[in-house]
Write a protein that holds these residues in place. Structure first.
Motif, mmCIF file in Angstrom:
data_model
loop_
_atom_site.group_PDB
_atom_site.id
_atom_site.type_symbol
_atom_site.label_atom_id
_atom_site.label_comp_id
_atom_site.label_asym_id
_atom_site.label_seq_id
_atom_site.Cartn_x
_atom_site.Cartn_y
_atom_site.Cartn_z
ATOM 1 N N SER A 136 -0.808 -1.267 -9.260
ATOM 2 C CA SER A 136 0.417 -1.692 -9.943
ATOM 3 C C SER A 136 1.318 -0.515 -10.300
ATOM 4 C CB SER A 136 0.067 -2.468 -11.213
ATOM 5 O OG SER A 136 -0.534 -1.626 -12.183
ATOM 6 N N ASP A 137 0.820 0.725 -10.115
ATOM 7 C CA ASP A 137 1.567 1.932 -10.470
ATOM 8 C C ASP A 137 2.283 2.459 -9.223
ATOM 9 O OD1 ASP A 137 2.473 4.457 -11.204
ATOM 10 O OD2 ASP A 137 0.720 4.903 -12.435
ATOM 11 N N GLU A 138 3.544 2.037 -9.054
ATOM 12 C CA GLU A 138 4.284 2.401 -7.842
ATOM 13 C C GLU A 138 4.392 3.907 -7.653
ATOM 14 O OE1 GLU A 138 8.068 0.417 -7.431
ATOM 15 O OE2 GLU A 138 7.315 -1.309 -8.577
ATOM 16 N N ALA A 139 4.665 4.617 -8.727
ATOM 17 C CA ALA A 139 4.840 6.066 -8.623
ATOM 18 C C ALA A 139 3.543 6.736 -8.183
ATOM 19 C CB ALA A 139 5.308 6.639 -9.957
ATOM 20 N N ALA A 140 2.412 6.268 -8.728
ATOM 21 C CA ALA A 140 1.124 6.862 -8.367
ATOM 22 C C ALA A 140 0.787 6.590 -6.906
ATOM 23 C CB ALA A 140 0.029 6.322 -9.280
ATOM 24 N N VAL A 141 1.089 5.385 -6.435
ATOM 25 C CA VAL A 141 0.809 5.046 -5.037
ATOM 26 C C VAL A 141 1.699 5.869 -4.106
ATOM 27 C CG1 VAL A 141 0.874 3.215 -3.294
ATOM 28 C CG2 VAL A 141 -0.010 2.725 -5.592
ATOM 29 N N ALA A 142 2.988 5.976 -4.441
ATOM 30 C CA ALA A 142 3.899 6.772 -3.614
ATOM 31 C C ALA A 142 3.464 8.233 -3.575
ATOM 32 C CB ALA A 142 5.326 6.649 -4.144
ATOM 33 N N ALA A 143 3.015 8.751 -4.723
ATOM 34 C CA ALA A 143 2.546 10.140 -4.769
ATOM 35 C C ALA A 143 1.299 10.317 -3.914
ATOM 36 C CB ALA A 143 2.263 10.547 -6.215
ATOM 37 N N LEU A 144 0.407 9.339 -3.933
ATOM 38 C CA LEU A 144 -0.818 9.410 -3.129
ATOM 39 C C LEU A 144 -0.484 9.402 -1.639
ATOM 40 C CD1 LEU A 144 -3.909 9.523 -3.379
ATOM 41 C CD2 LEU A 144 -3.911 7.009 -3.365
ATOM 42 N N LEU A 145 0.478 8.576 -1.251
ATOM 43 C CA LEU A 145 0.940 8.574 0.140
ATOM 44 C C LEU A 145 1.447 9.960 0.542
ATOM 45 C CD1 LEU A 145 2.820 5.156 0.142
ATOM 46 C CD2 LEU A 145 1.083 5.765 1.825
ATOM 47 N N GLY A 146 2.221 10.567 -0.332
ATOM 48 C CA GLY A 146 2.766 11.885 -0.026
ATOM 49 C C GLY A 146 1.709 12.963 0.010
ATOM 50 N N ARG A 147 0.791 12.922 -0.943
ATOM 51 C CA ARG A 147 -0.230 13.969 -1.029
ATOM 52 C C ARG A 147 -1.119 14.010 0.218
ATOM 53 N NH1 ARG A 147 -2.077 12.667 -5.579
ATOM 54 N NH2 ARG A 147 -4.196 11.918 -5.262
ATOM 55 N N HIS A 148 -1.406 12.834 0.761
ATOM 56 C CA HIS A 148 -2.265 12.777 1.944
ATOM 57 C C HIS A 148 -1.464 12.650 3.249
ATOM 58 C CE1 HIS A 148 -6.303 12.584 0.136
ATOM 59 N NE2 HIS A 148 -5.702 11.973 -0.881
ATOM 60 N N ARG A 149 -0.144 12.739 3.148
ATOM 61 C CA ARG A 149 0.735 12.666 4.317
ATOM 62 C C ARG A 149 0.498 11.380 5.129
ATOM 63 N NH1 ARG A 149 -0.619 16.114 7.911
ATOM 64 N NH2 ARG A 149 -2.595 16.768 6.978
ATOM 65 N N CYS A 150 0.304 10.289 4.408
ATOM 66 C CA CYS A 150 0.061 9.001 5.075
ATOM 67 C C CYS A 150 1.393 8.373 5.490
ATOM 68 C CB CYS A 150 -0.688 8.042 4.151
ATOM 69 S SG CYS A 150 -2.386 8.559 3.796
ATOM 70 N N ASP A 151 1.437 7.885 6.719
ATOM 71 C CA ASP A 151 2.663 7.254 7.208
ATOM 72 C C ASP A 151 2.568 5.732 7.249
ATOM 73 O OD1 ASP A 151 0.742 7.697 9.215
ATOM 74 O OD2 ASP A 151 2.227 7.556 10.806
ATOM 75 N N VAL A 152 1.422 5.174 6.826
ATOM 76 C CA VAL A 152 1.246 3.719 6.764
ATOM 77 C C VAL A 152 0.476 3.378 5.495
ATOM 78 C CG1 VAL A 152 0.259 1.671 7.845
ATOM 79 C CG2 VAL A 152 1.164 3.491 9.275
ATOM 80 N N LEU A 153 0.926 2.337 4.791
ATOM 81 C CA LEU A 153 0.167 1.771 3.676
ATOM 82 C C LEU A 153 -0.355 0.405 4.107
ATOM 83 C CD1 LEU A 153 1.173 1.679 -0.087
ATOM 84 C CD2 LEU A 153 -0.036 -0.205 0.992
ATOM 85 N N LEU A 154 -1.659 0.240 4.079
ATOM 86 C CA LEU A 154 -2.300 -1.037 4.393
ATOM 87 C C LEU A 154 -2.791 -1.645 3.089
ATOM 88 C CD1 LEU A 154 -3.542 -3.245 6.103
ATOM 89 C CD2 LEU A 154 -5.376 -1.667 6.747
#
Length: 406
Positions: free
Chosen positions: A59-77
């Motif tokens: 539910s924490d959009e900022a935390a999820v977006a940061a996690l995507l960036g930290r791991h350089r993920c280009d897809v969220l499943l």
């Protein structure tokens, strides 16, 4: 491709076990609110270094977006329940990542005419942002599980290769699964099951558009293949009815679920008692102080985790799409289906049949996106893409689909 998988429950864990056998991705980060679940899912993969575990609040959009960036993920499943669709959907776009889910944003019944007119429909919140995703060149592939998902692929396949005109597309889901030791043990998330079964079902008709009926309406007996047999099916709210008409021409689209009388009676009882509600009620806590709890969350906590039932479960589950229309001027009727035997899925993957059948389809879709066989931008359902590459790859995964005429 670098994937952030949010949700390490039954479906999320099955996704990791299926994906571990494929080589189309570079990394998959498995994240869950319960970090130990993510760690367990990764630990079971025999040291596959492509997988890593993280803890995140969906539910924490900022935390999820940061996690995507930290791991350089280009897809969220997204492998969480539908409550978290919108924060994860928004987080992916914020991070400039593609997005894939298996259930869409939640509906809200019409305030005055819930059993005649739609209020907020499944997916409306996501489709409202479609232009933004398209403008930014990002793909949000929504409803890409088994139902919705594979059932929608079947609808596209029928339109492209099997029919000239389609009178009706009816998704029909049934099973003969039993669970030893339990009088009532749903094979999928009870939170999601309550949501879709007690909301007003949606039907689509050409010229009328989308409209609603009462829960469990229009019962019919459908004969499912591969020994499952005849099961009574009823109208249930489901994403296919909101997705298929956007890309496939059909005069009528329905979704009916083979629930069985006992299951329907249990759901009706939960509704009568108000135990299907999601808004909190106040109860005394262990120390006597008031605590706010959601009745539906209490029901879910009292029932066994569907992911743990595989060893007690027996039988098969069937997802499929029944299509009626014409081909070369003659009437035609087919049922396109996918059956999973629990004994097979447990022996092969250690996952019960329903969660495995749900999990295999987003993995197939991810592989098609990684290979460039499925491309696009905006908010798109499975029907927006060619069906044949998906069906061929699903067979390559060792889980073929079938077709019954008549």
């Amino acid at each position: 491709m670098r994937v952030l998988l949010v949700g390490a429950g039954g479906v999320g864990t099955a996704i990791t076990r299926i994906a571990a056998r494929r080589d189309f991705f570079e990394a998959m980060v498995v994240a869950d609110y319960d970090g130990s679940r993510a760690e367990s899912a990764v630990a079971a993969l025999a040291g596959d270094r492509r997988f890593a575990a993280e803890r995140v609040d969906a539910s924490d959009e900022a935390a999820v977006a940061a996690l995507l960036g930290r791991h350089r993920c280009d897809v969220l499943l997204n492998a969480t329940d539908p409550r978290f669709v919108m924060p994860l959907f928004r987080a992916a776009r914020t991070a400039g990542a593609r997005y894939l889910d298996m259930a869409m944003s939640l509906s809200r019944p019409h305030p005055e005419r819930p059993y005649e007119e739609c209020g907020v429909r499944l997916g409306d919140e996501q489709f409202a942002q479609a232009a933004d995703w398209e403008r930014e060149g990002l793909l949000a592939l929504v409803g890409m599980g088994v139902e919705p998902g594979l059932s929608d692929v079947f609808a596209r396949h029928a339109a492209d290769e099997l029919f000239d005109e389609i009178e009706e597309i009816g998704v029909r889901d049934g099973a003969n699964l039993t669970v030893d030791g339990y009088d009532f043990a749903p094979s999928f998330s009870i939170w999601t099951t309550i949501e879709e079964c007690l909301n007003p079902p949606v039907v689509h008709e050409a010229g009328r558009g989308w409209f609603t009926t009462e829960p469990f309406s229009e019962p019919e007996v459908f004969d499912f293949p591969e020994g499952i047999g005849k099961v009574e099916c009823v109208n249930v709210e489901h994403e296919e009815v909101l997705l298929i008409p956007r890309w496939v021409d059909a005069r009528r689209v329905t979704f009916k679920y083979g629930l069985g009388g006992e299951f329907i009676d249990t759901l009706k009882t939960l509704h009568r008692l108000g135990l299907d509600r999601t808004d909190p009620v106040t109860v005394p806590g262990p120390d006597g102080r008031p605590v706010a709890v959601s009745p539906r969350d209490v029901v879910a906590a009292c029932l066994p985790d569907p992911a743990t039932l595989g060893e007690r479960m027996h039988g098969k589950t069937c997802a499929g799409t029944w299509v009626r229309g014409t081909r070369d001027g003659a009437p035609r009727e087919v049922y396109l289906y996918h059956v999973v035997d629990n004994q097979w899925s447990m022996a092969e993957y250690g996952c019960q049949a329903v969660v495995w059948q749900t999990a295999v389809n987003p993995v197939v879709a991810l592989e098609l996106v990684a290979a460039g066989a499925w491309t696009g931008a905006g908010v798109l359902g499975p029907e927006a893409f060619p069906a044949r590459p998906f069906l061929d790859l699903l067979t390559e995964y060792g889980s073929p689909w079938g077709m019954r005429e008549g």
